[in-house]
Design a protein around this motif. Structure first.
Motif, short mmCIF file in Angstrom:
data_model
loop_
_atom_site.label_atom_id
_atom_site.label_comp_id
_atom_site.label_asym_id
_atom_site.label_seq_id
_atom_site.Cartn_x
_atom_site.Cartn_y
_atom_site.Cartn_z
N UNK A 13 34.35 6.59 47.92
CA UNK A 13 34.64 5.40 47.12
C UNK A 13 33.67 5.13 45.98
N UNK A 14 32.44 5.62 46.06
CA UNK A 14 31.42 5.24 45.07
C UNK A 14 30.98 6.45 44.26
N UNK A 15 31.17 6.39 42.94
CA UNK A 15 30.77 7.47 42.05
C UNK A 15 29.62 6.97 41.18
N UNK A 16 28.42 7.49 41.42
CA UNK A 16 27.23 7.03 40.70
C UNK A 16 26.89 7.99 39.57
N UNK A 17 26.99 7.48 38.35
CA UNK A 17 26.71 8.29 37.15
C UNK A 17 25.48 7.71 36.47
N UNK A 18 24.36 8.41 36.58
CA UNK A 18 23.08 7.93 36.06
C UNK A 18 22.54 8.88 35.02
N UNK A 19 21.99 8.34 33.92
CA UNK A 19 21.39 9.17 32.87
C UNK A 19 20.48 8.32 31.99
N UNK A 20 19.71 8.97 31.14
CA UNK A 20 18.91 8.27 30.15
C UNK A 20 19.81 7.77 29.02
N UNK A 21 19.52 6.59 28.51
CA UNK A 21 20.32 6.06 27.40
C UNK A 21 20.17 6.94 26.17
N UNK A 22 19.02 7.57 26.01
CA UNK A 22 18.79 8.41 24.84
C UNK A 22 19.70 9.64 24.82
N UNK A 23 20.36 9.94 25.96
CA UNK A 23 21.33 11.05 25.97
C UNK A 23 22.45 10.77 24.97
N UNK A 24 22.75 9.47 24.77
CA UNK A 24 23.79 9.08 23.82
C UNK A 24 23.18 8.98 22.43
N UNK A 25 23.19 10.06 21.69
CA UNK A 25 22.67 10.05 20.33
C UNK A 25 21.54 11.03 20.11
N UNK A 26 20.75 11.30 21.15
CA UNK A 26 19.63 12.24 21.00
C UNK A 26 20.02 13.59 21.64
N UNK A 27 20.11 13.63 22.97
CA UNK A 27 20.51 14.88 23.63
C UNK A 27 21.92 15.28 23.22
N UNK A 28 22.81 14.31 23.10
CA UNK A 28 24.18 14.54 22.63
C UNK A 28 24.36 13.78 21.32
N UNK A 29 24.36 14.47 20.19
CA UNK A 29 24.40 13.78 18.88
C UNK A 29 25.66 12.93 18.72
N UNK A 30 25.53 11.89 17.93
CA UNK A 30 26.68 11.01 17.70
C UNK A 30 27.84 11.75 17.06
N UNK A 31 27.54 12.81 16.33
CA UNK A 31 28.61 13.59 15.69
C UNK A 31 29.50 14.30 16.71
N UNK A 32 29.06 14.37 17.97
CA UNK A 32 29.88 14.99 19.02
C UNK A 32 30.94 14.04 19.55
#
Length: 483
Positions: free
Chosen positions: A234-253
């Motif tokens: 029942x529980x799906x835990x998705x955890x990551x650094x906020x910097x993944x959005x824009x740094x590790x994965x560029x906004x152009x993606x």
């Protein structure tokens, strides 16, 4: 009903000066302000600001979207100085009522592996900071890099937390699934939420990788993966650094567009979003989790070897925490702040000699040996300053005795304050009772006075009547005599 717990962390690397650019023993300022300001502004512009705006938009446009955030105290300090716009967005997100702020160590350091008193002090300090900033005391805890063990879980439970986030590591879970609520084996009251590292890394590490078999990843495909899991999970835990959005994965993606589409796709499959506190409150634990040795979310090993895996790292780590008790005693603001910054886990990460095929940002350093040399020079100067306040030859038993005395005095003061408050309450109650009795006693006295005033008037009337009657009688006697 299946639910997703989506969580992001924010922490900031504090860049140290190169030791050869300042005078050891005389210059006690250890930080590269230019690098810190530049680094914070870059990640704020490229990641934090657009990502937080997206989360706010998702909350407003989709009725059931919820998210959790964890921010170290050191990161908050840097944001307040260099990127106040991010603080404003955090407050806006908090005002939606759909974001839960978690607690973590103030320094984003490794004190949970070294010193219980240090760990407890900085966790409680961070909890107070989060309550002061966002109006609510955190009920769920996440350690730096999701570090967890049975012993750490017991300590976290003793501080009053109801839940804790950690890694769903294979070497710990074995055949078990991370999609359930578990509990600490030392404290059953502490619920554990385990990160699904595959689903999390699909977004934070692989999303823009054109060589990945699942590239390109769309929101409906991602939600279909979750929907295809066994119904009892029942529980799906998705955890990551906020910097993944824009740094590790560029906004152009188009990573933010992917994120925006998740709530609608989830709703179509009957999947909801929940905060960690909602999950640990509503769902029961299925089993205890046994973690004898600390685990984390870093590298393939999911352990602490990225910080303490070689001799240099352990030497620096042990040297730092050798002064922990004396730093705990001091009240020098600069030393306390330097202590926070020197504890940050990235200082030890820069010294790793592991070669796992992944690119590692070493900051200003050319090699792990360079990182070790620079850190130890700065640490040596810091320890000299601590020694100046509390000499190193002070016996450890004497220090422990002093710490115990301070703690006992603090407890005594707390008890005295409680006693004073109790007696003040009794005094107030007694005062109210006295006032009431005085008021009650005053009423009869007023009545008696009124009666006393009325008696003389009555006596005068009787006296007048008595005088009038004799006169009347005398007149009658005269008439009788005349006859």
């Amino acid at each position: 009903m299946r639910t997703i717990c989506l969580y992001f962390e924010i922490h900031q690397i504090i860049h140290l000066k190169r030791y050869r650019f300042f005078d050891i023993g005389n210059d006690h300022y250890y930080y590269d302000d230019y690098a810190n300001e530049t680094g914070m502004n870059e990640v704020a512009e490229r990641s934090y600001i657009p990502a937080l705006n997206t989360l706010i938009e998702m909350v407003k446009n989709s009725g059931g979207f919820k998210v959790a955030l964890s921010i170290s105290g050191v990161a908050l300090e840097q944001l307040e100085i260099h990127a106040p716009a991010v603080i404003d967005l955090l407050h806006q997100l908090n005002e939606t009522g759909c974001c839960e702020f978690l607690c973590e160590p103030y320094s984003h350091g490794l004190s949970s592996l070294a010193n219980e008193d240090c760990f407890r002090e900085e966790v409680l300090r961070q909890r107070d900071k989060m309550k002061q900033m966002f109006g609510k005391e955190p009920k769920v805890f996440r350690n730096s890099s999701l570090i967890y063990s049975d012993e750490i879980g017991g300590l976290v439970a003793s501080m009053g937390f109801k839940g804790m986030l950690t890694e769903g590591a294979k070497h710990v879970l074995g055949w078990k699934s991370p999609h359930y609520v578990y509990h600490c084996n030392q404290a059953p009251s502490l619920k554990l939420l385990l990160r699904d590292f595959k689903l999390s890394d699909d977004i934070s590490l692989r999303f823009s990788n054109s060589d990945w078999a699942e590239y390109p990843l769309f929101a409906d495909k991602y939600i279909n993966w979750i929907d295809a899991l066994p119904q009892e999970e029942q529980v799906i835990n998705i955890f990551m650094e906020l910097s993944a959005l824009g740094m590790a994965q560029p906004l152009s993606s188009n990573i933010l567009e992917f994120l925006k589409a998740l709530p609608e796709c989830a709703k179509a499959k009957g999947i909801t979003f929940s905060t960690p506190t909602e999950i640990v409150t509503k769902l029961k634990s299925v089993s205890q989790l046994d973690v004898a040795y600390p685990m984390s979310w870093v590298d393939e090993e999911r352990d602490t070897s990225c910080w303490l895996g070689n001799v240099m790292q352990r030497e620096a780590f042990n040297k730092l925490y050798s002064v922990a008790e004396r730093v705990h005693l001091c009240d020098d603001r600069r030393i306390k702040q330097d202590w926070d910054y020197l504890q940050a886990s990235n200082n030890f990460r820069f010294m790793t000699t592991k070669n796992n095929g992944m690119w590692l940002n070493r900051g200003i350093y050319d090699s792990p040996y360079d990182a070790f040399t620079n850190y130890m020079n700065i640490l040596g100067d810091f320890i000299k300053r601590v020694d100046a306040l509390y000499p190193a030859d002070v016996d450890s038993e004497e220090l422990n005795s002093l710490l115990t005395t301070i703690k006992n005095q603090g407890d005594e003061i707390t008890e005295l304050e409680k006693e004073v408050a109790k007696w003040q309450a009794k005094a107030e109650a007694a005062k109210k009772t006295t006032v009431k009795k005085a008021a009650d006693a005053k009423e009869p006295a007023v009545k008696e006075k009124a009666v006393a005033k009325s008696k003389p008037a009555a006596k005068k009337a009787e006296a007048k009547k008595a005088v009038a009657e004799p006169k009347k009688a005398t007149g009658k006697a005269k008439k009788a005599a005349a006859k």
